[in-house]
Design a protein around this motif. Structure first.
Motif, PDB file in Angstrom:
ATOM      1  N   THR A  53     -14.432  -6.583  11.605  1.00  0.00           N
ATOM      2  CA  THR A  53     -13.818  -6.540  10.284  1.00  0.00           C
ATOM      3  C   THR A  53     -12.621  -7.479  10.273  1.00  0.00           C
ATOM      4  O   THR A  53     -11.885  -7.565  11.251  1.00  0.00           O
ATOM      5  N   LEU A  54     -12.432  -8.169   9.166  1.00  0.00           N
ATOM      6  CA  LEU A  54     -11.273  -9.036   9.026  1.00  0.00           C
ATOM      7  C   LEU A  54     -10.686  -8.852   7.632  1.00  0.00           C
ATOM      8  O   LEU A  54     -11.401  -8.892   6.634  1.00  0.00           O
ATOM      9  N   VAL A  55      -9.382  -8.623   7.599  1.00  0.00           N
ATOM     10  CA  VAL A  55      -8.668  -8.422   6.343  1.00  0.00           C
ATOM     11  C   VAL A  55      -7.654  -9.550   6.167  1.00  0.00           C
ATOM     12  O   VAL A  55      -6.929  -9.896   7.103  1.00  0.00           O
ATOM     13  N   VAL A  56      -7.613 -10.102   4.989  1.00  0.00           N
ATOM     14  CA  VAL A  56      -6.630 -11.130   4.626  1.00  0.00           C
ATOM     15  C   VAL A  56      -5.750 -10.582   3.509  1.00  0.00           C
ATOM     16  O   VAL A  56      -6.251 -10.029   2.530  1.00  0.00           O
ATOM     17  N   SER A  85      -3.143   2.111   0.069  1.00  0.00           N
ATOM     18  CA  SER A  85      -4.233   3.003   0.413  1.00  0.00           C
ATOM     19  C   SER A  85      -4.136   3.461   1.853  1.00  0.00           C
ATOM     20  O   SER A  85      -3.861   2.676   2.758  1.00  0.00           O
ATOM     21  N   ALA A  86      -4.359   4.740   2.081  1.00  0.00           N
ATOM     22  CA  ALA A  86      -4.385   5.265   3.449  1.00  0.00           C
ATOM     23  C   ALA A  86      -5.613   4.783   4.198  1.00  0.00           C
ATOM     24  O   ALA A  86      -5.715   4.995   5.403  1.00  0.00           O
ATOM     25  N   GLU A  87      -6.523   4.129   3.495  1.00  0.00           N
ATOM     26  CA  GLU A  87      -7.756   3.676   4.127  1.00  0.00           C
ATOM     27  C   GLU A  87      -7.695   2.218   4.543  1.00  0.00           C
ATOM     28  O   GLU A  87      -8.702   1.674   4.985  1.00  0.00           O
ATOM     29  N   GLN A  88      -6.562   1.567   4.380  1.00  0.00           N
ATOM     30  CA  GLN A  88      -6.461   0.206   4.912  1.00  0.00           C
ATOM     31  C   GLN A  88      -6.666   0.249   6.415  1.00  0.00           C
ATOM     32  O   GLN A  88      -6.018   1.014   7.119  1.00  0.00           O
ATOM     33  N   PRO A  89      -7.591  -0.551   6.941  1.00  0.00           N
ATOM     34  CA  PRO A  89      -7.802  -0.545   8.394  1.00  0.00           C
ATOM     35  C   PRO A  89      -6.588  -1.072   9.134  1.00  0.00           C
ATOM     36  O   PRO A  89      -5.829  -1.892   8.614  1.00  0.00           O
ATOM     37  N   MET A  90      -6.433  -0.611  10.372  1.00  0.00           N
ATOM     38  CA  MET A  90      -5.326  -1.035  11.225  1.00  0.00           C
ATOM     39  C   MET A  90      -5.856  -1.921  12.340  1.00  0.00           C
ATOM     40  O   MET A  90      -7.012  -1.806  12.752  1.00  0.00           O
TER      41      MET A  90
END
Length: 474
Positions: A53-56, A85-90
């Motif tokens: 997974t990659l978040v920008v 959101s509490a669901e943002q991946p870390m």
């Protein structure tokens, strides 16, 4: 900004993309990515074909926007990532942690708690200071935060590979202080030419903590994350563990990289939202929540690999002009890029759960867009190309070799393949696809005596050391 992962990065240590001239495979036209691009498009490019997974996150005009990529793609389109959101991946942010250590130093200097030229020996009282060699005791905080303190990459001769990760995991404070008593600097006395050091940055964080009678983690919480509301930026995950994006290196799953004494170098976990919160606070300058420390941390303190470095923050671009501030990080299973562009008020955070995610393409494209070079070719007499043939030394470990083949000038960096250059002016050539310029310098008798490489806001100078270079075969 440089183009390909440095040797240190490949060994899980470097925090930025370090070779000015990339391997031949990297000399391709980058996608037209800029800081104004759709975050989802950036995410797709930055993850490439790698798993995970990659978040920008992108900050523009004070507003945050997010994009996400998954490999393999999810059966259903992923839900939008909301800032709170509490669901943002870390993700592990690796060496971007060093930016926090640099900010802590900037804050401590602003508060009058320490001075940049205070030495390790002065700040470590009692038994700890008594165990240091005179050379180690003389290293200053300025030198630690700019990697000019002649410190090794890691303790006890470790330079990379599994031994590096093992030392990250194994060293508690007792082991760290014992190692400090054994440290031998890479030169008789600092300062040295900047050379990346995880040990040196960890030492900086631990020295600050000792001086202030607390722990590095508590300093981060009390002075940065809690005041800014960065609740998802932590060392210990606790009940947040389920939110960590599963880590990979290529197709192989990886475990988390927990550490103790090396925490100031690489230990933090965070989210895109939190990292944009930090970015916003820094971009706000002295009037923002971080006060004057936000300005101080970006102030250049030393030369670093053809450009400059502030308080652990890499600086590209000319003084008084368009400057870019950044750091990158990599662990066994994660890769990170953090970048600020104060001239446009923009910030970028890229968080990937694969250590092999090709973030080089993003760095390359942004560097090319922010620091363009001329691209129009000009005619050149093929007979003049012989003027440029030869070896040119950048430093002890790196040279550039120029050769002529089939009427074209070619260049290679130590250990890499040849690539063709395009003439763009008198004694000037370019690799137009990557926005790099090569400018030769002439001396006595009009002979070529040196060369300057400029790309992505950085410049490296090399001096001619040899005339003959073996040209590649057709």
């Amino acid at each position: 900004m440089r183009l390909s992962c440095s040797a240190l990065a490949r060994r899980w240590t470097a925090a930025w993309l370090a070779a000015l001239l990339p391997a031949a495979a990297a000399w391709t036209q980058p996608l037209p990515i800029t800081l104004a691009s759709d975050p989802a498009a950036i995410a797709k490019t930055a993850l490439g074909a790698e798993r995970g997974t990659l978040v920008v996150g992108v900050l523009r005009g004070g507003n945050a926007a997010y994009g996400v990529a998954h490999n393999p793609e999810l059966a259903a389109a992923p839900r939008a990532i909301e800032p709170n959101s509490a669901e943002q991946p870390m993700f592990e942010i690796g060496s971007v942690t060093k930016v926090f250590t640099g900010l802590l130093l900037a804050q401590s200097v602003e508060r009058g708690e320490v001075k940049l030229d205070d030495t390790v020996g002065q700040l470590l009282a009692g038994k700890l200071a008594a165990r240091l060699s005179p050379a180690v005791a003389s290293v200053t905080l300025r030198q630690l935060v700019t990697h000019t303190g002649c410190m090794p990459v890691m303790a006890d001769g470790v330079a990379g590979g599994p031994a590096l990760a093992a030392q990250f995991r194994a060293f508690d404070k007792a082991a760290f202080w014992d190692a400090l008593s054994r440290i031998r600097l890479t030169a008789p006395a600092p300062p040295c030419e900047a050379a990346y050091s995880n040990f040196g940055m960890a030492l900086l964080g631990q020295v600050l903590a000792e001086r202030l009678g607390t722990t590095w983690g508590e300093l981060v919480r009390a002075r940065i994350t809690e005041p800014l509301g960065m609740n998802d930026t932590v060392i210990q995950l606790g009940d947040k563990a389920s939110r960590m994006a599963p880590a990979f290196a290529g197709d192989r799953r990886q475990r988390l990289l927990d550490m103790a004494a090396y925490a100031p170098a690489s230990a933090l976990r965070s989210t895109a939202a939190d990292m944009l919160t930090l970015s916003r606070a820094i971009l706000a300058g002295a009037s923002g929540p971080l006060g004057p420390a936000a300005v101080r941390m970006l102030t250049p303190l030393a030369r670093y690999e053809g450009a400059e470095i502030g308080y652990a923050v890499m600086v590209r671009g000319p003084e008084g002009g368009r400057r870019t501030y950044y750091h990158a990080g990599v662990t066994e299973g994660y890769r990170t890029l953090w970048l600020l562009a104060p001239d446009t008020g923009e910030a970028l955070i890229v968080l990937g759960s694969n250590a092999r995610a090709p973030l080089q393409s993003v760095m390359l494209a942004i560097g090319k867009s922010r620091y363009p070079v001329p691209t129009a070719p000009v005619p050149i007499d093929p007979q003049r190309l012989a003027d440029y043939e030869g070896e040119f030394r950048i430093n002890r470990a790196k040279t550039l070799g120029f050769a002529v083949r089939s009427g074209r000038l070619l260049v290679r960096e130590t250990g890499r393949g040849y690539n063709a250059l395009t003439p763009i002016g008198s004694d000037r050539f370019a690799v137009t696809a990557i926005g790099a310029e090569v400018r030769f310098r002439r001396g006595e008798g009009n002979a070529v005596v040196g060369v300057t490489l400029a790309q992505g806001g950085s410049r490296l100078d090399a001096q001619r050391v040899g005339e003959a270079v073996a040209a590649p075969q057709d």
